[in-house]
Design a protein around this motif. Structure first.
Motif, PDB file in Angstrom:
ATOM      1  N   SER A   1       0.827  -1.208   0.000  1.00 62.46           N
ATOM      2  CA  SER A   1       0.000   0.000   0.000  1.00 62.46           C
ATOM      3  C   SER A   1       0.860   1.256   0.000  1.00 62.46           C
TER       4      SER A   1
ATOM      5  N   GLN B   1     -15.777   8.928   7.778  1.00 61.43           N
ATOM      6  CA  GLN B   1     -15.888   7.473   7.865  1.00 61.43           C
ATOM      7  C   GLN B   1     -15.909   7.001   9.314  1.00 61.43           C
TER       8      GLN B   1
ATOM      9  N   LYS C   1     -15.596  11.398  -1.728  1.00 58.27           N
ATOM     10  CA  LYS C   1     -14.750  10.371  -2.336  1.00 58.27           C
ATOM     11  C   LYS C   1     -14.655  10.579  -3.840  1.00 58.27           C
TER      12      LYS C   1
ATOM     13  N   VAL D   1      -8.622   5.168  -5.126  1.00 61.53           N
ATOM     14  CA  VAL D   1      -9.617   4.302  -4.497  1.00 61.53           C
ATOM     15  C   VAL D   1      -8.938   3.372  -3.490  1.00 61.53           C
ATOM     16  N   GLU D   2      -7.751   2.856  -3.862  1.00 60.48           N
ATOM     17  CA  GLU D   2      -7.028   1.928  -2.983  1.00 60.48           C
ATOM     18  C   GLU D   2      -6.608   2.612  -1.677  1.00 60.48           C
ATOM     19  N   GLU D   3      -6.161   3.864  -1.789  1.00 66.74           N
ATOM     20  CA  GLU D   3      -5.747   4.596  -0.596  1.00 66.74           C
ATOM     21  C   GLU D   3      -6.918   4.833   0.342  1.00 66.74           C
ATOM     22  N   LEU D   4      -8.066   5.175  -0.221  1.00 66.35           N
ATOM     23  CA  LEU D   4      -9.257   5.409   0.601  1.00 66.35           C
ATOM     24  C   LEU D   4      -9.746   4.101   1.227  1.00 66.35           C
ATOM     25  N   LYS D   5      -9.578   2.997   0.514  1.00 65.65           N
ATOM     26  CA  LYS D   5      -9.943   1.693   1.078  1.00 65.65           C
ATOM     27  C   LYS D   5      -9.056   1.353   2.274  1.00 65.65           C
ATOM     28  N   GLU D   6      -7.787   1.743   2.187  1.00 60.86           N
ATOM     29  CA  GLU D   6      -6.879   1.510   3.305  1.00 60.86           C
ATOM     30  C   GLU D   6      -7.325   2.311   4.531  1.00 60.86           C
TER      31      GLU D   6
ATOM     32  N   ASP E   1     -10.392   3.136   5.133  1.00 57.02           N
ATOM     33  CA  ASP E   1     -11.584   2.420   5.606  1.00 57.02           C
ATOM     34  C   ASP E   1     -11.198   1.277   6.536  1.00 57.02           C
ATOM     35  N   SER E   2     -10.171   0.534   6.158  1.00 61.40           N
ATOM     36  CA  SER E   2      -9.723  -0.605   6.973  1.00 61.40           C
ATOM     37  C   SER E   2      -9.179  -0.142   8.319  1.00 61.40           C
TER      38      SER E   2
ATOM     39  N   LYS F   1     -12.103   0.941  10.480  1.00 64.49           N
ATOM     40  CA  LYS F   1     -12.848  -0.232  10.948  1.00 64.49           C
ATOM     41  C   LYS F   1     -12.146  -0.872  12.146  1.00 64.49           C
TER      42      LYS F   1
END
Length: 392
Positions: free
Chosen positions: A23, A71, A323, A334-339, A341-342, A345
């Protein structure tokens, strides 16, 4: 031969040891923009010749920050829903998922030294003002690690320059005017944001506060979070006029797209600057929407359709709008924002575990913290024979 083999193994292992996470390599290799400019919806104005700008600049740093906080609020509220259904959270609980653009945009438009007071739908403001997820969720479950040490619950959370979380409909608005009076008295160039919902907009005490604030030119921004329903009643059925930004009569107002965090930020900056200039109070109406019902006892679908909720989610969701702006302008991938999110969480899960395992406050602390600074004294309990010691 052994030396050659050892050298090869050493090079392989050193390569593994110094290899960067995928990442991070991805983020480093992307050519991100540092800043972008976006068109935002023009605000409707009342008794104002000029309003907030119709364009907003967003830096990559600010965009990532806004996204993370929004988020965090969203996932925290969904976790609170789960904890309530598992009976870890009891009593009143009003969730604000769907309204993240309001709390994050408001905070982005003021200074940390400015003041905020709101209604019982306060969880998002708490996070935006700087409280941790642990402090909020532990307060919801009534534990010692909560921001009010487990004695306030959902409706009574506090932080520095944040005065709650108030349980009585509309009661926080006159208090907000009082905070603004203190700002003017101290001449500290600070402002107070006094938030209330459309359901509270018909309360008589609001109009008394409007009058005093206008008469004394208090630096108060009155903010109506119009999420279209006061409990289960649509605004059109409850108010003779739904132009809440005009309700101040002699106070200028503006109506803002509350689902766009940038629109809220720019409008808040404008309103705060107006108050700081000594012109007196101003009124803002944020047009927003809540996905949950009014409270956890309200399923939220008896007075509106599931299709209506889904339509708002698909077209106006504040997190989705931010977003899309960031990805389309190359401020983030998108990948950075997914990171992110993780990471969020995991933070929520850790906070939830703390909130259900942290001990409850002992009974002998029931009378503590009545005054901010006072010598210890006794407080009468439920009858005259029960006494609690109060310590500041």
């Amino acid at each position: 031969m052994r030396k050659m083999l050892a050298a090869v193994v050493s090079r392989v292992l050193s390569g593994v040891a110094t290899q960067k996470p995928a990442s991070r390599v991805l983020v480093a290799s992307c050519n991100y923009s540092k800043q972008a400019t976006f068109e935002i919806k023009k605000c409707d104005l009342y008794r104002l010749e000029e309003g907030p700008p119709v364009t907003a600049e967003l830096t990559r740093e600010d965009g990532l920050k806004y996204y993370r906080v929004m988020q965090t609020v969203r996932r925290m509220e969904l976790k609170a829903d789960q904890l309530y259904k598992q009976k870890f959270i009891r009593g009143f609980c009003h969730l604000c998922d769907g309204q993240e653009g309001c709390c994050v945009g408001l905070e982005a438009g003021i200074r940390h030294t400015d003041h905020v007071i709101t209604s019982y739908r306060a969880h998002g403001i708490c996070i935006a003002r700087g409280l941790s997820v642990r402090a909020v969720l532990a307060e919801l479950t009534g534990r010692r690690g909560g921001c009010a040490k487990g004695k306030g619950g959902s409706m009574h959370m506090y932080a520095k320059n944040f005065y709650g979380g108030n349980g009585i409909v509309g009661a926080q608005v006159p208090l907000g005017a009082g905070v603004a009076l203190a700002c003017k008295y101290k001449e500290n160039n600070e402002v107070c944001l006094a938030l209330y919902g459309d359901g509270a907009a018909n309360q008589g005490q609001l109009f008394e506060a409007y009058n005093m604030a206008a008469l004394w030119k208090l630096p108060c921004v009155f903010i109506c979070e119009n999420n279209r329903y006061g409990m289960g009643t649509a605004v059109e059925r409850a108010a003779a006029s739904t132009d809440y930004y005009k309700r101040g009569n002699f106070i200028p107002g503006l109506r803002v797209d509350g689902m766009d965090v940038l629109c809220v930020r720019e409008a808040t900056k404008f309103a705060a600057d107006y108050c700081r200039s000594g012109k007196g109070p101003i009124l803002m109406e944020l047009q927003t929407y809540r996905y949950h019902g009014h409270s956890m006892s309200d399923p939220g679908v008896s007075y509106r359709s599931r299709e209506e909720i889904q339509d708002v989610r698909s077209k106006s969701d504040p997190i989705m709008l931010l977003k899309d702006k960031m990805v389309n302008s190359q401020l983030a991938s998108v990948e950075e924002l997914k990171e992110i999110d993780s990471e969020v969480k995991k933070e929520i899960e850790d906070a939830a575990q703390f909130a259900i395992t942290d001990p409850e406050p002992p009974l002998d602390e029931l009378g503590h913290h009545i005054y901010s600074s006072s010598l210890p004294f006794e407080v009468r309990g439920a009858n005259q024979w029960i006494k609690f010691k109060s310590i500041s």
